[in-house]
Scaffold this motif. Structure first.
Motif, PDB file in Angstrom:
ATOM      1  N   MET A   1      -9.856  -2.775 -12.313  1.00 64.04           N
ATOM      2  CA  MET A   1      -9.826  -4.094 -11.844  1.00 64.04           C
ATOM      3  C   MET A   1      -8.833  -5.055 -12.425  1.00 64.04           C
ATOM      4  O   MET A   1      -8.880  -5.135 -13.719  1.00 64.04           O
ATOM      5  N   ALA A   2      -7.731  -5.572 -11.885  1.00 60.63           N
ATOM      6  CA  ALA A   2      -6.782  -6.144 -12.310  1.00 60.63           C
ATOM      7  C   ALA A   2      -7.087  -7.623 -12.723  1.00 60.63           C
ATOM      8  O   ALA A   2      -8.024  -8.106 -12.197  1.00 60.63           O
ATOM      9  N   MET A   3      -6.666  -8.253 -13.939  1.00 66.87           N
ATOM     10  CA  MET A   3      -6.959  -9.479 -14.240  1.00 66.87           C
ATOM     11  C   MET A   3      -5.706 -10.095 -14.708  1.00 66.87           C
ATOM     12  O   MET A   3      -4.663  -9.503 -14.938  1.00 66.87           O
ATOM     13  N   TYR A   4      -5.723 -11.516 -15.122  1.00 65.87           N
ATOM     14  CA  TYR A   4      -4.533 -12.004 -15.613  1.00 65.87           C
ATOM     15  C   TYR A   4      -5.121 -12.632 -16.986  1.00 65.87           C
ATOM     16  O   TYR A   4      -6.027 -13.323 -16.987  1.00 65.87           O
ATOM     17  N   ILE A   5      -3.955 -12.859 -17.778  1.00 61.57           N
ATOM     18  CA  ILE A   5      -4.345 -13.724 -18.971  1.00 61.57           C
ATOM     19  C   ILE A   5      -3.073 -14.537 -19.520  1.00 61.57           C
ATOM     20  O   ILE A   5      -2.154 -14.186 -19.019  1.00 61.57           O
ATOM     21  N   ARG A   6      -3.426 -15.600 -20.014  1.00 58.07           N
ATOM     22  CA  ARG A   6      -2.389 -16.558 -20.260  1.00 58.07           C
ATOM     23  C   ARG A   6      -2.152 -16.553 -21.684  1.00 58.07           C
ATOM     24  O   ARG A   6      -2.975 -16.799 -22.473  1.00 58.07           O
ATOM     25  N   ILE A   7      -0.813 -16.020 -22.186  1.00 59.70           N
ATOM     26  CA  ILE A   7      -0.344 -16.099 -23.598  1.00 59.70           C
ATOM     27  C   ILE A   7       0.383 -17.425 -23.759  1.00 59.70           C
ATOM     28  O   ILE A   7       1.225 -17.453 -23.125  1.00 59.70           O
ATOM     29  N   LYS A   8      -0.109 -18.320 -24.689  1.00 56.52           N
ATOM     30  CA  LYS A   8       0.524 -19.424 -24.956  1.00 56.52           C
ATOM     31  C   LYS A   8       0.977 -19.375 -26.638  1.00 56.52           C
ATOM     32  O   LYS A   8       0.531 -19.007 -27.313  1.00 56.52           O
ATOM     33  N   ARG A   9       2.134 -20.024 -26.460  1.00 52.04           N
ATOM     34  CA  ARG A   9       2.877 -20.323 -27.823  1.00 52.04           C
ATOM     35  C   ARG A   9       3.658 -21.270 -27.646  1.00 52.04           C
ATOM     36  O   ARG A   9       4.785 -21.682 -26.848  1.00 52.04           O
ATOM     37  N   GLU A  10       3.560 -22.392 -28.492  1.00 52.27           N
ATOM     38  CA  GLU A  10       4.333 -23.675 -28.310  1.00 52.27           C
ATOM     39  C   GLU A  10       4.265 -24.278 -26.946  1.00 52.27           C
ATOM     40  O   GLU A  10       3.329 -24.347 -26.272  1.00 52.27           O
ATOM     41  N   LYS A  11       5.482 -24.317 -26.293  1.00 58.23           N
ATOM     42  CA  LYS A  11       5.510 -24.825 -24.968  1.00 58.23           C
ATOM     43  C   LYS A  11       5.936 -23.823 -23.702  1.00 58.23           C
ATOM     44  O   LYS A  11       5.943 -24.208 -22.641  1.00 58.23           O
ATOM     45  N   TYR A  14       3.024 -17.332 -20.944  1.00 60.10           N
ATOM     46  CA  TYR A  14       3.191 -15.874 -20.483  1.00 60.10           C
ATOM     47  C   TYR A  14       2.161 -15.577 -19.436  1.00 60.10           C
ATOM     48  O   TYR A  14       0.956 -15.670 -20.093  1.00 60.10           O
ATOM     49  N   PHE A  15       2.225 -15.353 -18.442  1.00 61.43           N
ATOM     50  CA  PHE A  15       1.090 -14.672 -17.584  1.00 61.43           C
ATOM     51  C   PHE A  15       1.509 -13.288 -17.549  1.00 61.43           C
ATOM     52  O   PHE A  15       2.151 -12.788 -16.975  1.00 61.43           O
ATOM     53  N   LEU A  16       0.258 -12.442 -17.989  1.00 58.19           N
ATOM     54  CA  LEU A  16       0.346 -11.028 -17.981  1.00 58.19           C
ATOM     55  C   LEU A  16      -0.823 -10.589 -17.117  1.00 58.19           C
ATOM     56  O   LEU A  16      -2.058 -10.911 -17.240  1.00 58.19           O
ATOM     57  N   ASN A  66     -10.862 -12.973 -17.045  1.00 58.25           N
ATOM     58  CA  ASN A  66      -9.775 -13.366 -16.243  1.00 58.25           C
ATOM     59  C   ASN A  66      -9.479 -14.627 -16.455  1.00 58.25           C
ATOM     60  O   ASN A  66     -10.251 -15.707 -16.326  1.00 58.25           O
ATOM     61  N   ASP A  67      -7.983 -15.251 -16.454  1.00 60.08           N
ATOM     62  CA  ASP A  67      -7.439 -16.544 -16.733  1.00 60.08           C
ATOM     63  C   ASP A  67      -7.734 -16.820 -18.260  1.00 60.08           C
ATOM     64  O   ASP A  67      -7.685 -18.257 -18.362  1.00 60.08           O
ATOM     65  N   ALA A  68      -8.162 -16.120 -19.176  1.00 62.57           N
ATOM     66  CA  ALA A  68      -8.443 -16.369 -20.311  1.00 62.57           C
ATOM     67  C   ALA A  68      -6.950 -17.045 -21.007  1.00 62.57           C
ATOM     68  O   ALA A  68      -6.078 -16.555 -20.629  1.00 62.57           O
TER      69      ALA A  68
END
Length: 105
Positions: A1-11, A14-16, A66-68
């Motif tokens: 089951m595919a999911m997405y996570i948001r990787i954040k650094r400064e401004k 990345y959506f993986l 998902n969407d973490a």
């Protein structure tokens, strides 16, 4: 089951696309191709719990859903320490613009 996570650094965010069975090491390898930083120089932290994610465990093992939102920090140049989490939120941006006398938009 595919999911997405948001990787954040400064401004930057990345959506993986990933799978709950992927390990954190797998995620870091995906990031390596995007940011050109070795896997060993990356640290991922689940923002909701402030928990450093373990390379050998899967996303599901560490309750990354998902969407973490996951913070990315990088190793500092001169030692084995990692930089502090620095995520700029949009409301911080708007508040700083208003403080500078910027227009409300």
């Amino acid at each position: 089951m595919a999911m997405y996570i948001r990787i954040k650094r400064e401004k930057t965010t990345y959506f993986l696309q990933c799978d709950p069975t992927e390990t954190i090491l797998d995620i870091k390898q995906k990031l390596q191709t995007l940011i050109d930083q070795p896997v060993n120089d990356q640290r991922l932290i689940l923002v909701t719990t402030n928990e450093v994610l373990d390379d050998s465990k899967t996303l599901a093992d560490q309750k990354v859903e998902n969407d973490a939102v996951v913070a990315l920090t990088l190793k500092k140049d001169d030692d084995d320490e990692f930089e502090d989490v620095n995520i700029v939120r949009p409301d911080d941006f708007y508040q700083s613009r208003e403080a500078e006398g910027g227009s409300n938009w």
